[in-house]
Design a protein around this motif. Sequence first.
Motif, PDB file in Angstrom:
ATOM      1  N   MET A  39     -15.885  42.889  65.622  1.00  0.00           N
ATOM      2  CA  MET A  39     -15.369  43.192  66.944  1.00  0.00           C
ATOM      3  C   MET A  39     -16.051  44.450  67.462  1.00  0.00           C
ATOM      4  O   MET A  39     -16.317  45.379  66.712  1.00  0.00           O
ATOM      5  CB  MET A  39     -13.846  43.389  66.889  1.00  0.00           C
ATOM      6  N   ASN A  40     -16.309  44.472  68.719  1.00  0.00           N
ATOM      7  CA  ASN A  40     -16.912  45.607  69.391  1.00  0.00           C
ATOM      8  C   ASN A  40     -16.053  46.850  69.170  1.00  0.00           C
ATOM      9  O   ASN A  40     -14.848  46.828  69.369  1.00  0.00           O
ATOM     10  CB  ASN A  40     -17.019  45.258  70.879  1.00  0.00           C
ATOM     11  N   SER A  41     -16.674  47.947  68.770  1.00  0.00           N
ATOM     12  CA  SER A  41     -15.952  49.176  68.458  1.00  0.00           C
ATOM     13  C   SER A  41     -15.200  49.719  69.673  1.00  0.00           C
ATOM     14  O   SER A  41     -14.071  50.178  69.554  1.00  0.00           O
ATOM     15  CB  SER A  41     -16.928  50.225  67.938  1.00  0.00           C
ATOM     16  N   GLU A  42     -15.829  49.653  70.825  1.00  0.00           N
ATOM     17  CA  GLU A  42     -15.190  50.143  72.049  1.00  0.00           C
ATOM     18  C   GLU A  42     -13.982  49.279  72.411  1.00  0.00           C
ATOM     19  O   GLU A  42     -12.922  49.788  72.767  1.00  0.00           O
ATOM     20  CB  GLU A  42     -16.216  50.133  73.187  1.00  0.00           C
ATOM     21  N   LEU A  43     -14.150  47.978  72.300  1.00  0.00           N
ATOM     22  CA  LEU A  43     -13.054  47.050  72.574  1.00  0.00           C
ATOM     23  C   LEU A  43     -11.930  47.243  71.561  1.00  0.00           C
ATOM     24  O   LEU A  43     -10.751  47.260  71.911  1.00  0.00           O
ATOM     25  CB  LEU A  43     -13.559  45.607  72.536  1.00  0.00           C
ATOM     26  N   SER A  44     -12.298  47.421  70.318  1.00  0.00           N
ATOM     27  CA  SER A  44     -11.332  47.630  69.252  1.00  0.00           C
ATOM     28  C   SER A  44     -10.502  48.891  69.506  1.00  0.00           C
ATOM     29  O   SER A  44      -9.285  48.889  69.350  1.00  0.00           O
ATOM     30  CB  SER A  44     -12.079  47.732  67.925  1.00  0.00           C
ATOM     31  N   HIS A  45     -11.164  49.956  69.909  1.00  0.00           N
ATOM     32  CA  HIS A  45     -10.465  51.211  70.201  1.00  0.00           C
ATOM     33  C   HIS A  45      -9.531  51.038  71.401  1.00  0.00           C
ATOM     34  O   HIS A  45      -8.401  51.546  71.397  1.00  0.00           O
ATOM     35  CB  HIS A  45     -11.472  52.333  70.452  1.00  0.00           C
ATOM     36  N   ALA A  46      -9.979  50.311  72.405  1.00  0.00           N
ATOM     37  CA  ALA A  46      -9.149  50.070  73.593  1.00  0.00           C
ATOM     38  C   ALA A  46      -7.911  49.255  73.223  1.00  0.00           C
ATOM     39  O   ALA A  46      -6.810  49.530  73.713  1.00  0.00           O
ATOM     40  CB  ALA A  46      -9.961  49.353  74.668  1.00  0.00           C
ATOM     41  N   GLU A  47      -8.093  48.258  72.351  1.00  0.00           N
ATOM     42  CA  GLU A  47      -6.947  47.458  71.920  1.00  0.00           C
ATOM     43  C   GLU A  47      -5.949  48.334  71.167  1.00  0.00           C
ATOM     44  O   GLU A  47      -4.744  48.267  71.415  1.00  0.00           O
ATOM     45  CB  GLU A  47      -7.391  46.304  71.021  1.00  0.00           C
ATOM     46  N   TYR A  48      -6.447  49.155  70.271  1.00  0.00           N
ATOM     47  CA  TYR A  48      -5.576  50.040  69.498  1.00  0.00           C
ATOM     48  C   TYR A  48      -4.775  50.943  70.437  1.00  0.00           C
ATOM     49  O   TYR A  48      -3.556  51.061  70.309  1.00  0.00           O
ATOM     50  CB  TYR A  48      -6.401  50.876  68.518  1.00  0.00           C
ATOM     51  N   GLU A  49      -5.445  51.561  71.384  1.00  0.00           N
ATOM     52  CA  GLU A  49      -4.760  52.458  72.319  1.00  0.00           C
ATOM     53  C   GLU A  49      -3.731  51.711  73.166  1.00  0.00           C
ATOM     54  O   GLU A  49      -2.635  52.215  73.405  1.00  0.00           O
ATOM     55  CB  GLU A  49      -5.774  53.164  73.220  1.00  0.00           C
ATOM     56  N   ALA A  50      -4.076  50.509  73.610  1.00  0.00           N
ATOM     57  CA  ALA A  50      -3.146  49.722  74.423  1.00  0.00           C
ATOM     58  C   ALA A  50      -1.906  49.335  73.614  1.00  0.00           C
ATOM     59  O   ALA A  50      -0.777  49.394  74.121  1.00  0.00           O
ATOM     60  CB  ALA A  50      -3.837  48.476  74.960  1.00  0.00           C
ATOM     61  N   LEU A  51      -2.105  48.964  72.370  1.00  0.00           N
ATOM     62  CA  LEU A  51      -0.963  48.576  71.542  1.00  0.00           C
ATOM     63  C   LEU A  51      -0.098  49.782  71.177  1.00  0.00           C
ATOM     64  O   LEU A  51       1.136  49.670  71.133  1.00  0.00           O
ATOM     65  CB  LEU A  51      -1.440  47.836  70.293  1.00  0.00           C
ATOM     66  N   ARG A  52      -0.694  50.928  70.930  1.00  0.00           N
ATOM     67  CA  ARG A  52       0.102  52.141  70.678  1.00  0.00           C
ATOM     68  C   ARG A  52       0.909  52.495  71.930  1.00  0.00           C
ATOM     69  O   ARG A  52       2.071  52.895  71.840  1.00  0.00           O
ATOM     70  CB  ARG A  52      -0.798  53.327  70.289  1.00  0.00           C
ATOM     71  N   ALA A  53       0.302  52.328  73.109  1.00  0.00           N
ATOM     72  CA  ALA A  53       1.023  52.592  74.360  1.00  0.00           C
ATOM     73  C   ALA A  53       2.185  51.609  74.525  1.00  0.00           C
ATOM     74  O   ALA A  53       3.267  51.984  74.988  1.00  0.00           O
ATOM     75  CB  ALA A  53       0.075  52.505  75.551  1.00  0.00           C
ATOM     76  N   THR A  54       1.969  50.372  74.132  1.00  0.00           N
ATOM     77  CA  THR A  54       3.029  49.365  74.209  1.00  0.00           C
ATOM     78  C   THR A  54       4.204  49.764  73.324  1.00  0.00           C
ATOM     79  O   THR A  54       5.367  49.658  73.728  1.00  0.00           O
ATOM     80  CB  THR A  54       2.488  47.983  73.790  1.00  0.00           C
ATOM     81  N   ILE A  55       3.907  50.234  72.130  1.00  0.00           N
ATOM     82  CA  ILE A  55       4.964  50.683  71.223  1.00  0.00           C
ATOM     83  C   ILE A  55       5.751  51.826  71.862  1.00  0.00           C
ATOM     84  O   ILE A  55       6.983  51.823  71.865  1.00  0.00           O
ATOM     85  CB  ILE A  55       4.371  51.112  69.860  1.00  0.00           C
ATOM     86  N   ARG A  56       5.043  52.786  72.415  1.00  0.00           N
ATOM     87  CA  ARG A  56       5.694  53.942  73.043  1.00  0.00           C
ATOM     88  C   ARG A  56       6.581  53.497  74.213  1.00  0.00           C
ATOM     89  O   ARG A  56       7.736  53.903  74.327  1.00  0.00           O
ATOM     90  CB  ARG A  56       4.632  54.933  73.520  1.00  0.00           C
ATOM     91  N   GLU A  57       6.040  52.642  75.063  1.00  0.00           N
ATOM     92  CA  GLU A  57       6.788  52.209  76.246  1.00  0.00           C
ATOM     93  C   GLU A  57       8.008  51.377  75.872  1.00  0.00           C
ATOM     94  O   GLU A  57       9.078  51.530  76.459  1.00  0.00           O
ATOM     95  CB  GLU A  57       5.863  51.422  77.173  1.00  0.00           C
ATOM     96  N   ARG A  58       7.858  50.497  74.907  1.00  0.00           N
ATOM     97  CA  ARG A  58       8.998  49.669  74.505  1.00  0.00           C
ATOM     98  C   ARG A  58      10.065  50.494  73.801  1.00  0.00           C
ATOM     99  O   ARG A  58      11.250  50.203  73.916  1.00  0.00           O
ATOM    100  CB  ARG A  58       8.537  48.515  73.621  1.00  0.00           C
ATOM    101  N   GLY A  59       9.639  51.505  73.074  1.00  0.00           N
ATOM    102  CA  GLY A  59      10.611  52.396  72.440  1.00  0.00           C
ATOM    103  C   GLY A  59      11.454  53.113  73.478  1.00  0.00           C
ATOM    104  O   GLY A  59      12.675  53.232  73.344  1.00  0.00           O
ATOM    105  N   THR A  60      10.811  53.581  74.521  1.00  0.00           N
ATOM    106  CA  THR A  60      11.526  54.237  75.618  1.00  0.00           C
ATOM    107  C   THR A  60      12.414  53.234  76.346  1.00  0.00           C
ATOM    108  O   THR A  60      13.556  53.531  76.702  1.00  0.00           O
ATOM    109  CB  THR A  60      10.525  54.865  76.607  1.00  0.00           C
TER     110      THR A  60
END
Length: 175
Positions: free
Chosen positions: A1-22
């Motif tokens: 997987m593309n490193s840039e895409l992989s990093h973007a996915e990781y950041e998006a999923l961490r943001a999802t966790i944060r938002e759903r927790g709130t």
Amino acid sequence: MNSELSHAEYEALRATIRERGTRRVTLLVATLVAWAVTFVLTLRGGGPLAAFGGLMVLVAGFEAVYALHVGVERIGRYLQVFYEEAGHLPAWERTAMAFGREPSGDGLDPLFSPIFAAGLLINLVPVGLAGQPVFILAAVAAHAGFALRIVRARLYAASQRAKDLERFRRLKDSG
């Protein structure tokens, strides 16, 4: 997987966790406000049947909180297996999972089970005032069903991390 895409996915999923927790906390407050309004209306003459309205508010709120929690945990295990175990990113999910294995005694419950259980018990007050045995029996049975749901959800939530971790590892190993 593309490193840039992989990093973007990781950041998006961490943001999802944060938002759903709130969102879980916000949803709890909204549920309690809606339930309190329903409860007061029931006591002010809504009749004992209105207690089922309050029960439905509690059930809907709990199920929404539960769904958000299960989703957050599942995303966390995905990140743990597909990102953190590769050793390229911070080990937040692994650390959180290890930390959560030991009882902390802090009384925190991500499903807010004690709060929903308290609302459930209080919601029985107008039922007890009804004085109609058949109605009381039906209402108590419905409330007991919700109490059982809370217990089952807590049991699943307690074992979910380990189960999801194993499932994601099998998925990763299978290609």
